[in-house]
Design a protein around this motif. Sequence first.
Motif, PDB file in Angstrom:
ATOM      1  N   VAL A 231       0.852  -1.191   0.000  1.00 48.72           N
ATOM      2  CA  VAL A 231       0.000   0.000   0.000  1.00 48.72           C
ATOM      3  C   VAL A 231       0.884   1.236   0.000  1.00 48.72           C
ATOM      4  O   VAL A 231       1.869   1.311   0.738  1.00 48.72           O
ATOM      5  CB  VAL A 231      -0.939  -0.007   1.228  1.00 48.72           C
ATOM      6  CG1 VAL A 231      -1.836   1.222   1.217  1.00 48.72           C
ATOM      7  CG2 VAL A 231      -1.783  -1.280   1.246  1.00 48.72           C
ATOM      8  N   GLN A 232       0.533   2.202  -0.829  1.00 51.05           N
ATOM      9  CA  GLN A 232       1.364   3.384  -1.008  1.00 51.05           C
ATOM     10  C   GLN A 232       0.772   4.580  -0.263  1.00 51.05           C
ATOM     11  O   GLN A 232      -0.443   4.770  -0.236  1.00 51.05           O
ATOM     12  CB  GLN A 232       1.477   3.734  -2.496  1.00 51.05           C
ATOM     13  CG  GLN A 232       2.018   2.606  -3.361  1.00 51.05           C
ATOM     14  CD  GLN A 232       3.481   2.345  -3.091  1.00 51.05           C
ATOM     15  OE1 GLN A 232       4.317   3.228  -3.252  1.00 51.05           O
ATOM     16  NE2 GLN A 232       3.781   1.131  -2.669  1.00 51.05           N
ATOM     17  N   ALA A 233       1.661   5.379   0.349  1.00 57.27           N
ATOM     18  CA  ALA A 233       1.218   6.650   0.921  1.00 57.27           C
ATOM     19  C   ALA A 233       0.748   7.548  -0.228  1.00 57.27           C
ATOM     20  O   ALA A 233       1.270   7.460  -1.340  1.00 57.27           O
ATOM     21  CB  ALA A 233       2.376   7.291   1.679  1.00 57.27           C
ATOM     22  N   PRO A 234      -0.248   8.400   0.027  1.00 55.70           N
ATOM     23  CA  PRO A 234      -0.855   8.763   1.318  1.00 55.70           C
ATOM     24  C   PRO A 234      -2.058   7.908   1.711  1.00 55.70           C
ATOM     25  O   PRO A 234      -2.844   8.344   2.548  1.00 55.70           O
ATOM     26  CB  PRO A 234      -1.275  10.207   1.081  1.00 55.70           C
ATOM     27  CG  PRO A 234      -1.681  10.225  -0.360  1.00 55.70           C
ATOM     28  CD  PRO A 234      -0.742   9.276  -1.062  1.00 55.70           C
ATOM     29  N   ALA A 235      -2.217   6.734   1.114  1.00 54.06           N
ATOM     30  CA  ALA A 235      -3.343   5.879   1.490  1.00 54.06           C
ATOM     31  C   ALA A 235      -3.244   5.513   2.968  1.00 54.06           C
ATOM     32  O   ALA A 235      -2.154   5.425   3.537  1.00 54.06           O
ATOM     33  CB  ALA A 235      -3.358   4.620   0.627  1.00 54.06           C
ATOM     34  N   ALA A 236      -4.406   5.309   3.567  1.00 55.44           N
ATOM     35  CA  ALA A 236      -4.446   4.942   4.986  1.00 55.44           C
ATOM     36  C   ALA A 236      -4.264   3.441   5.111  1.00 55.44           C
ATOM     37  O   ALA A 236      -5.076   2.659   4.636  1.00 55.44           O
ATOM     38  CB  ALA A 236      -5.773   5.373   5.601  1.00 55.44           C
ATOM     39  N   ASP A 237      -3.187   3.023   5.726  1.00 52.66           N
ATOM     40  CA  ASP A 237      -2.899   1.619   6.014  1.00 52.66           C
ATOM     41  C   ASP A 237      -2.032   1.607   7.259  1.00 52.66           C
ATOM     42  O   ASP A 237      -1.196   2.500   7.448  1.00 52.66           O
ATOM     43  CB  ASP A 237      -2.176   0.964   4.838  1.00 52.66           C
ATOM     44  CG  ASP A 237      -1.832  -0.486   5.107  1.00 52.66           C
ATOM     45  OD1 ASP A 237      -2.692  -1.348   4.870  1.00 52.66           O
ATOM     46  OD2 ASP A 237      -0.702  -0.755   5.564  1.00 52.66           O
ATOM     47  N   TRP A 238      -2.213   0.614   8.105  1.00 55.69           N
ATOM     48  CA  TRP A 238      -1.448   0.595   9.352  1.00 55.69           C
ATOM     49  C   TRP A 238       0.049   0.576   9.092  1.00 55.69           C
ATOM     50  O   TRP A 238       0.811   1.249   9.789  1.00 55.69           O
ATOM     51  CB  TRP A 238      -1.864  -0.620  10.178  1.00 55.69           C
ATOM     52  CG  TRP A 238      -3.260  -0.504  10.723  1.00 55.69           C
ATOM     53  CD1 TRP A 238      -4.046   0.613  10.756  1.00 55.69           C
ATOM     54  CD2 TRP A 238      -4.043  -1.544  11.321  1.00 55.69           C
ATOM     55  NE1 TRP A 238      -5.259   0.338  11.326  1.00 55.69           N
ATOM     56  CE2 TRP A 238      -5.286  -0.974  11.692  1.00 55.69           C
ATOM     57  CE3 TRP A 238      -3.808  -2.879  11.575  1.00 55.69           C
ATOM     58  CZ2 TRP A 238      -6.291  -1.719  12.298  1.00 55.69           C
ATOM     59  CZ3 TRP A 238      -4.806  -3.627  12.182  1.00 55.69           C
ATOM     60  CH2 TRP A 238      -6.040  -3.052  12.544  1.00 55.69           C
ATOM     61  N   GLY A 239       0.491  -0.174   8.103  1.00 55.61           N
ATOM     62  CA  GLY A 239       1.912  -0.189   7.782  1.00 55.61           C
ATOM     63  C   GLY A 239       2.406   1.152   7.297  1.00 55.61           C
ATOM     64  O   GLY A 239       3.512   1.592   7.643  1.00 55.61           O
ATOM     65  N   VAL A 240       1.597   1.837   6.500  1.00 53.44           N
ATOM     66  CA  VAL A 240       1.959   3.172   6.007  1.00 53.44           C
ATOM     67  C   VAL A 240       1.998   4.171   7.161  1.00 53.44           C
ATOM     68  O   VAL A 240       2.893   5.026   7.239  1.00 53.44           O
ATOM     69  CB  VAL A 240       0.964   3.633   4.918  1.00 53.44           C
ATOM     70  CG1 VAL A 240       1.219   5.086   4.531  1.00 53.44           C
ATOM     71  CG2 VAL A 240       1.070   2.736   3.693  1.00 53.44           C
ATOM     72  N   LEU A 241       1.033   4.075   8.069  1.00 51.29           N
ATOM     73  CA  LEU A 241       0.994   5.009   9.195  1.00 51.29           C
ATOM     74  C   LEU A 241       2.205   4.840  10.102  1.00 51.29           C
ATOM     75  O   LEU A 241       2.713   5.819  10.653  1.00 51.29           O
ATOM     76  CB  LEU A 241      -0.302   4.801   9.998  1.00 51.29           C
ATOM     77  CG  LEU A 241      -1.611   5.065   9.251  1.00 51.29           C
ATOM     78  CD1 LEU A 241      -2.802   4.874  10.175  1.00 51.29           C
ATOM     79  CD2 LEU A 241      -1.633   6.457   8.639  1.00 51.29           C
ATOM     80  N   VAL A 242       2.663   3.609  10.264  1.00 49.19           N
ATOM     81  CA  VAL A 242       3.847   3.386  11.091  1.00 49.19           C
ATOM     82  C   VAL A 242       5.085   4.003  10.447  1.00 49.19           C
ATOM     83  O   VAL A 242       6.013   4.438  11.146  1.00 49.19           O
ATOM     84  CB  VAL A 242       4.062   1.872  11.324  1.00 49.19           C
ATOM     85  CG1 VAL A 242       5.390   1.603  12.015  1.00 49.19           C
ATOM     86  CG2 VAL A 242       2.924   1.313  12.174  1.00 49.19           C
ATOM     87  N   SER A 243       5.102   4.083   9.121  1.00 45.32           N
ATOM     88  CA  SER A 243       6.296   4.556   8.405  1.00 45.32           C
ATOM     89  C   SER A 243       6.351   6.064   8.236  1.00 45.32           C
ATOM     90  O   SER A 243       7.139   6.556   7.419  1.00 45.32           O
ATOM     91  CB  SER A 243       6.346   3.900   7.020  1.00 45.32           C
ATOM     92  OG  SER A 243       5.277   4.375   6.203  1.00 45.32           O
ATOM     93  N   ASP A 244       5.536   6.805   8.963  1.00 41.29           N
ATOM     94  CA  ASP A 244       5.528   8.269   8.841  1.00 41.29           C
ATOM     95  C   ASP A 244       6.777   8.843   9.498  1.00 41.29           C
ATOM     96  O   ASP A 244       6.764   9.320  10.636  1.00 41.29           O
ATOM     97  CB  ASP A 244       4.269   8.834   9.488  1.00 41.29           C
ATOM     98  CG  ASP A 244       4.072  10.316   9.185  1.00 41.29           C
ATOM     99  OD1 ASP A 244       4.947  10.902   8.521  1.00 41.29           O
ATOM    100  OD2 ASP A 244       3.056  10.881   9.627  1.00 41.29           O
ATOM    101  N   ASN A 245       7.894   8.837   8.758  1.00 43.86           N
ATOM    102  CA  ASN A 245       9.176   9.286   9.311  1.00 43.86           C
ATOM    103  C   ASN A 245       9.199  10.773   9.619  1.00 43.86           C
ATOM    104  O   ASN A 245       9.856  11.204  10.564  1.00 43.86           O
ATOM    105  CB  ASN A 245      10.311   8.942   8.341  1.00 43.86           C
ATOM    106  CG  ASN A 245      10.489   7.450   8.160  1.00 43.86           C
ATOM    107  OD1 ASN A 245      10.304   6.680   9.100  1.00 43.86           O
ATOM    108  ND2 ASN A 245      10.828   7.021   6.954  1.00 43.86           N
TER     109      ASN A 245
END
Length: 291
Positions: A231-245
């Motif tokens: 899943v690619q940012a800015p889509a909402a996904d738990w893995g994406v949210l964790v990767s918000d550096n």
Amino acid sequence: MSVTLPLVTGRSRPRRARGTLGPVGTAALVVVVAMVLLAALAPWLAPYPVDQQDLQHPYAGPSPEHWLGTDATGRDILSRLLWGARTSLGGPALVVALSLAVGLPIGLSAAWRGGLLDAVLARVLDVIFAVPGILVAVLAVAVFEPGLAPAVIALAVAYLPYVARTARAAARAQRHLPYVEALELQGMGGLRICARHVLPNILGVVLAQVPVAFALALVDLASLSFLGLAVQAPAADWGVLVSDNAALLQGHPEQAVYAGLAIVTTVVALTFLGDRLTEGRPAARLRREKR
């Protein structure tokens, strides 16, 4: 003189389960059901649209308007967590469903036919099993393009051995039982016997592995989304949210912490549920094989 054999089926009389889920298993089931309901009802439960920005209130703290605060662009974190549950749980569900759809027929065919077919399928499954699932997904993304679909298909292929080997072992135990031999003597074909009698008898054993397989797939897909490969940012996904550096570097880890807690809570609940369903033995073996 002709002899008519009595009709014999593999459907045994319903019996009580060996045990109950117990307090821990029941609590785990409640957590899993709650997560699924939150994901299914996200469009109605989320207080804001998933991509609605409020640039005047970036990194806002918890408040009556935003219960968990906002991110760098003022998007509501709670809304993104709820919407993110849809892909975070939907992706693993597809992985498990695809692996079941393909792995069950493979396991049944290998057990029923035996011989050369069984040997060839066993060797192919061993080769697939030897490659880590996340590596297969990374290779698939490299060949095609980053996205959820290639990652799901690759992980489904990687998880085939778990389903196929479990189905094969359970079906082999049924293959030479008296009811199968009686059905063959009555002229019933192998496909019909497997579909109507063997499959219902082994389905419970195979489905008992689903919670643990689901948990493993959830972790793999979240890891791939964290790396930007699913899943690619800015889509909402738990893995994406964790990767918000960016938020982490600016001292706002709230979004990553909430998403990480959601992943950990779901995985732990699924693991406990799987352990209770399999009485600890198959689930523990599956985790050891995965490592």
